[in-house]
Design an enzyme around this catalytic site. Sequence first.
Site, mmCIF file in Angstrom:
data_model
loop_
_atom_site.group_PDB
_atom_site.id
_atom_site.type_symbol
_atom_site.label_atom_id
_atom_site.label_comp_id
_atom_site.label_asym_id
_atom_site.label_seq_id
_atom_site.Cartn_x
_atom_site.Cartn_y
_atom_site.Cartn_z
ATOM 1 N N GLY A 46 -20.075 -32.069 -13.212
ATOM 2 C CA GLY A 46 -18.872 -31.657 -13.771
ATOM 3 C C GLY A 46 -17.997 -31.413 -12.379
ATOM 4 O O GLY A 46 -18.385 -31.456 -11.318
ATOM 5 N N GLN A 51 -11.357 -28.427 -6.947
ATOM 6 C CA GLN A 51 -12.338 -29.283 -5.837
ATOM 7 C C GLN A 51 -11.763 -30.382 -5.390
ATOM 8 O O GLN A 51 -12.240 -31.134 -4.670
ATOM 9 C CB GLN A 51 -13.969 -29.462 -6.820
ATOM 10 C CG GLN A 51 -14.556 -28.235 -7.062
ATOM 11 C CD GLN A 51 -15.903 -28.469 -7.775
ATOM 12 O OE1 GLN A 51 -16.046 -29.007 -9.013
ATOM 13 N NE2 GLN A 51 -16.873 -28.900 -7.024
ATOM 14 N N CYS A 93 -23.887 -28.123 -6.286
ATOM 15 C CA CYS A 93 -22.237 -28.335 -6.739
ATOM 16 C C CYS A 93 -21.699 -29.455 -5.764
ATOM 17 O O CYS A 93 -22.161 -29.409 -4.421
ATOM 18 C CB CYS A 93 -21.570 -26.788 -6.289
ATOM 19 S SG CYS A 93 -19.857 -26.791 -6.288
ATOM 20 N N LEU A 94 -20.520 -30.092 -6.193
ATOM 21 C CA LEU A 94 -20.446 -31.284 -5.232
ATOM 22 C C LEU A 94 -19.644 -30.608 -4.136
ATOM 23 O O LEU A 94 -19.690 -31.445 -3.101
ATOM 24 C CB LEU A 94 -19.254 -32.196 -5.965
ATOM 25 C CG LEU A 94 -19.815 -32.889 -7.119
ATOM 26 C CD1 LEU A 94 -18.898 -33.620 -8.116
ATOM 27 C CD2 LEU A 94 -21.035 -34.053 -6.757
ATOM 28 N N HIS A 135 -20.548 -22.795 -14.578
ATOM 29 C CA HIS A 135 -20.365 -23.053 -13.318
ATOM 30 C C HIS A 135 -18.931 -23.353 -13.010
ATOM 31 O O HIS A 135 -18.156 -23.050 -12.106
ATOM 32 C CB HIS A 135 -21.400 -24.247 -12.970
ATOM 33 C CG HIS A 135 -21.144 -24.638 -11.492
ATOM 34 N ND1 HIS A 135 -22.159 -24.401 -10.644
ATOM 35 C CD2 HIS A 135 -20.414 -25.376 -11.026
ATOM 36 C CE1 HIS A 135 -21.991 -25.136 -9.478
ATOM 37 N NE2 HIS A 135 -20.549 -25.352 -9.593
ATOM 38 N N GLU A 136 -18.318 -24.105 -14.075
ATOM 39 C CA GLU A 136 -17.099 -24.987 -13.746
ATOM 40 C C GLU A 136 -15.840 -23.776 -13.981
ATOM 41 O O GLU A 136 -15.099 -23.526 -13.484
ATOM 42 C CB GLU A 136 -16.844 -26.160 -14.682
ATOM 43 C CG GLU A 136 -17.558 -27.470 -14.594
ATOM 44 C CD GLU A 136 -17.824 -27.629 -12.920
ATOM 45 O OE1 GLU A 136 -16.676 -27.519 -12.128
ATOM 46 O OE2 GLU A 136 -18.945 -28.101 -12.658
ATOM 47 N N HIS A 139 -15.650 -21.547 -10.969
ATOM 48 C CA HIS A 139 -14.585 -22.380 -10.138
ATOM 49 C C HIS A 139 -13.294 -21.942 -10.133
ATOM 50 O O HIS A 139 -12.344 -21.682 -9.234
ATOM 51 C CB HIS A 139 -14.889 -23.823 -10.114
ATOM 52 C CG HIS A 139 -15.891 -24.482 -9.489
ATOM 53 N ND1 HIS A 139 -15.810 -24.389 -7.981
ATOM 54 C CD2 HIS A 139 -16.941 -25.220 -9.653
ATOM 55 C CE1 HIS A 139 -17.019 -24.952 -7.413
ATOM 56 N NE2 HIS A 139 -17.606 -25.839 -8.346
HETATM 57 ZN ZN LIG Z 1 -19.257 -26.768 -8.500
#
Ligand SMILES: [Zn+2]
Length: 169
Positions: A46, A51, A93-94, A135-136, A139
């Site tokens: 995701g 991000q 997480c990226l 999670h998203e 963000h």
């Molecule tokens: Zn993340």
Amino acid sequence: MATKPIVLYGDPVLREKSEPIEKIDSEIKNLVADMIATLRKAEGLGLAANQVGVAKRVFIIETSMIDGSDEMLVCINPEITETSGEVEYEEGCLSFPGIFERVTRPAEAVLRATDLDGIKFERRADGLFARALLHELDHLNGKLFIDHLSSLSRQLISKKLKKLRSEAA
Ligand SMILES: [Zn+2]
């Protein structure tokens, strides 16, 4: 459609509360196309718009990584309307390359959002899918998965976090 650099922990945009999207215009469509290219290249599950440095309320989920279906789920102005249960599972997480920690979250969630055609939809999710949605959504509210950790767990990864922050600066 172009890949964009993924913002790392330490960049202030990850702490911003993202703005609602008023109109799904070509700017938003281009943003989503770039996000899709970026997520596919990173082979992630995701990605939220902040991000890639844009504090707008949209995230995408690569559902093929969850259930093998070939769908890139685009969620504009998403809301979680219901959650239930609780489950602990490893999460990454990226924006935190190399960091994986166990995080407790609701086991099930109901999402309401708008797609790229402006159509509202609702999705009921559990397992990894529910975790990805939560999670998203975090963000978009400037919240990060490490915020869910105990202070002890955070202490244990504080060196890694410091290193990431210095790379982001
Ligand atoms: Zn993340």
